[in-house]
Design an enzyme around this catalytic site. Structure first.
Site, PDB file in Angstrom:
ATOM      1  CB  CYS A 103     -69.113  64.535  -3.010  1.00  0.00           C
ATOM      2  SG  CYS A 103     -69.890  63.318  -4.006  1.00  0.00           S
ATOM      3  CG  ASP A 138     -68.579  62.217  -8.840  1.00  0.00           C
ATOM      4  OD1 ASP A 138     -68.066  62.393  -9.950  1.00  0.00           O
ATOM      5  OD2 ASP A 138     -67.916  61.920  -7.814  1.00  0.00           O
ATOM      6  CB  CYS A 154     -64.020  63.122 -12.395  1.00  0.00           C
ATOM      7  SG  CYS A 154     -64.478  61.502 -11.782  1.00  0.00           S
ATOM      8  CB  CYS A 193     -66.861  56.975 -10.791  1.00  0.00           C
ATOM      9  SG  CYS A 193     -66.076  58.512 -10.315  1.00  0.00           S
TER      10      CYS A 193
END
Lengths: 396, 140
Positions: free
Chosen positions: B34, B36, B59, B103
Site C-alpha cells: 500500500c 507506506d 509519501c 499516515c
C-alpha cells in the site's frame, strides 16, 4: 551545482508557446466577436475558426468538414464512445472493445456504458506495453459498436499498432476510435491511410492552452450530440466557440506537425540519455518498450522509494515530474497502467515519469541526472523497504 | 494536494531519521503494497524515551508524520508517549489533506508498536498496557 527550474512533465501539460500566444492575442482584444454574428467582427472570428479547422485537418490527413472543436480530449473521448453507442443502439450493437491501459476518459466512459447495459472487453497489454492487434481482432463480435485503442499511452509512452488495428476494424466493419492526445505532434498521423474513423486530440499537450480539444469524425458517420444548444459546429457541438483557444490549437498543431521527424530525433537523444542515466541506479527498470515509445517519455520504476516523496524532493530541486504512485492520484492503488504491465504494487509506487519536450535542453538533462541519484539515495537511506530489498528479503 | 508549510518542512528536513543500535524497542507498521512502511526505534531510560529514530518508506505525509511523531515523544515518559494520538500529530503539522490522514494513524501505531516491543523485551505482556494496535484502515 546551482538550482535550476526544469519542467519535465510535458505529458501532463505544456507551456503555451510564444507563437501560439501571439496568434491568440488579437482574438481576445480586437477580433473578439461572436463567430455567429453577422457583422465583420463576427465574420472575422468565424474565418479564424475555419482556418484553424483546416490546419487541424491537414495535421492528421483529414478533411476540414471532419473536424469538430471540443473543450478537451476527455470530451472528445466521451463523445466518441457515447455517440457511437447511441448511433448504433438501434442495430443492437451493445459491445465495446478497448484496452486495460486507456486514459480514464475512456475507461470511466466505458464503465458508465456498462451501467447502461453495454458489455466491454478490455484487451490486455504485454510486458512491453503493447496491445496486440490479434487480441483486438479476437475481441470483436457481431454486436461490437466501437473499438477504442489509444494511439500512445500517456504514462509509459508506448505507441500502439494503430494502422494494423484500423485495418482489422475496417475489414470487420467496426468503428475504430483512437485517443491520440499524446501522439499528435510526436508521430505522423494519417487518418485515411490508418483507417481511423474517430480520433481525439487536445491542445494543451502541444503548446496550446488548456480547455481546447478536437475530434475527427470520418465523413459518413453522424455522431449524435453529446450536448444540445445552438448551431455552432454545424449543430453538432453547441456552445459559443472559444475563438482564441481554437486559433491557438490551429497554430500549435501546425507547428507541432511541421517538423515531427527532426524534433523526434533531437528529443529522442535527450530522452535516451535520461533513461540510460537513471537506469545506472541499481534496482530500476524502464517501463514500456524502449524504442516504440513517444520521444519525450521516460518512465522508470525505482525500487525502495515512494513516488510522491520522489516528486516532492525533485520539486525542492526545481524539477517538475510525475509518478504512478497511488499517493499522487488520490486513490489507494498505484497506476492502472503500471499494474497492467505486470508490476507489483510496491514497484509501481516508486515510478517516475519524466516527459521532456522540444523546449528541453541538454543542460536540463545534465541537471536531472545530477539530482535524481542524490534524491533517490536520500530517500533510500531512510527507507526500511530499501533495507529489505538490499538484504534480499521478501517484501510482500 | 496541498501540504502545509510544516508538513513540507518536516518532509524536507526530517528530524530523527535513522536507526538506534541496540534499541530498547523497534516497531514497524504498514506494508509495501500500500506504499507506506514506518519503522521506529526507541531507547528508554527510567521510563523516559531518551532517544527515538525512524525510517520511513512512503509519501510526503508519511515522512512528515513520522518526523513529527518522533519530536513529540522524544524526552517524554512512556505514559505520555502512549497518550499521543494521530490527531495530535496532525494538529502539530497544521493539518493534513483528508486522503493522508491514514499516515498519521500509522505514526501513532508505529510508536505503539515500538513500545510494545520494548515491553515484550522486558518480559512484560504489552497487551494490557498498550492494547491492540490494529491494522491501518487504509491498507485493509
Amino acid at each position: 551545482m546551482d538550482k535550476r527550474f526544469i519542467y519535465a512533465d510535458n505529458a501532463a501539460t505544456t507551456r503555451v508557446s510564444n507563437e501560439v500566444l501571439n496568434a491568440m492575442y488579437p482574438y481576445f482584444v480586437t477580433e473578439y466577436g461572436n463567430a455567429s454574428s453577422i457583422y465583420a467582427l463576427g465574420r472575422n472570428a468565424k474565418k479564424a475558426i475555419e482556418l484553424s479547422r483546416e490546419k487541424v485537418a491537414k495535421a492528421i490527413g483529414a478533411e476540414p468538414s471532419e473536424i469538430y472543436f471540443t473543450s478537451c480530449g476527455s470530451e472528445s473521448d466521451n463523445w466518441a464512445i457515447r455517440g457511437t453507442c447511441e448511433r448504433l443502439a438501434s442495430k443492437g450493437k451493445k459491445h465495446i472493445v478497448t484496452s486495460v491501459f486507456e486514459h480514464h476518459a475512456i475507461l470511466h466512459t466505458c464503465q458508465a456504458m456498462e451501467k447502461l447495459g453495454y458489455e466491454v472487453t478490455y484487451v490486455p497489454i504485454d510486458k512491453n506495453g503493447f496491445v496486440s492487434a490479434e487480441d483486438v481482432k479476437n475481441a470483436i463480435r457481431d454486436d461490437t459498436a466501437i473499438v477504442s485503442i489509444m494511439y500512445a499511452n500517456n504514462e509509459i509512452g508506448t505507441i500502439q499498432p494503430i494502422e494494423e488495428i484500423g485495418k482489422i476494424c475496417r475489414e470487420k466493419g467496426v468503428v475504430f476510435h483512437t485517443d491520440a492526445v499524446q501522439a499528435v505532434g510526436n508521430v505522423e498521423i494519417d487518418v485515411k491511410a490508418q483507417n481511423i474513423d474517430i480520433l481525439s486530440l487536445s491542445g494543451h499537450k502541444i503548446h496550446a492552452q488548456k480547455g481546447i480539444g478536437a475530434i475527427y469524425v470520418k465523413k459518413g458517420i453522424s455522431l449524435p450530440n453529446l450536448i444540445f444548444g445552438g448551431a455552432q459546429e454545424r449543430n453538432k457541438r453547441p456552445g459559443t466557440e472559444n475563438v482564441p483557444a481554437i486559433v491557438g490549437l490551429g497554430t500549435a498543431i501546425e507547428i507541432a506537425t511541421s517538423n515531427i521527424s527532426e524534433k523526434r530525433d533531437r528529443v529522442t537523444v535527450l530522452r535516451n540519455r535520461l533513461i540510460d542515466g537513471i537506469l545506472q541506479l541499481p534496482k530500476t527498470r524502464l517501463n514500456g518498450d524502449r524504442d516504440k515509445r513517444l520521444p519525450g517519455n521516460c518512465n522508470i520504476s525505482i525500487e525502495g522509494v515512494e513516488g510522491e516523496s520522489l516528486l516532492l524532493m525533485l520539486d525542492i530541486n526545481g524539477i517538475c515530474a510525475s509518478s504512478g504512485s497511488a499517493c499522487t492520484s488520490g486513490s489507494l492503488d498505484p497506476s492502472h497502467v503500471l499494474l497492467a504491465l505486470g508490476l507489483k504494487h510496491e514497484v509501481a509506487h516508486g515510478s517516475l515519469r519524466l516527459s521532456i519536450s522540444d523546449d528541453t535542453t541538454s543542460e536540463d538533462v545534465d541537471y536531472i541526472l545530477e539530482v535524481v541519484p542524490k534524491v533517490v539515495k536520500r530517500l533510500r537511506d531512510m527507507s526500511p523497504l530499501w533495507e529489505r530489498i538490499l538484504k534480499g528479503e521478501s517484501i510482500d | 494536494m496541498l501540504y502545509s508549510e510544516k508538513v513540507l518542512d518536516h518532509f524536507s528536513n526530517p528530524r530523527n531519521v535513522g536507526e538506534i543500535e541496540n534499541a530498547d524497542g523497534i516497531g514497524e507498521v504498514g506494508n509495501a503494497k500500500c506504499g507506506d512502511i514506518m519503522k521506529m526505534y526507541i531507547k528508554v531510560d527510567n521510563g523516559i524515551i531518551s532517544d527515538v529514530k525512524f525510517k520511513t518508506f512512503g509519501c510526503g505525509a508519511a515522512v512528515a508524520t513520522s518526523s513529527m511523531a518522533t519530536e513529540l515523544i522524544k524526552g517524554k515518559s512512556i505514559d505520555d508517549a502512549l497518550k499521543l494520538t494521530n490527531k495530535a500529530v496532525v494538529e502539530a503539522l497544521d493539518g493534513l489533506p483528508a486522503v493522508k490522514l491514514h499516515c498519521s494513524v500509522l505514526a501513532e501505531q508505529a510508536i505503539k508498536a515500538a513500545l510494545s516491543d520494548y515491553y515484550t523485551k522486558q518480559g512484560i505482556d504489552p497487551l494490557p498496557i498498550i492494547g491492540e494496535i490494529g491494522e491501518c484502515e487504509h491498507c485493509h
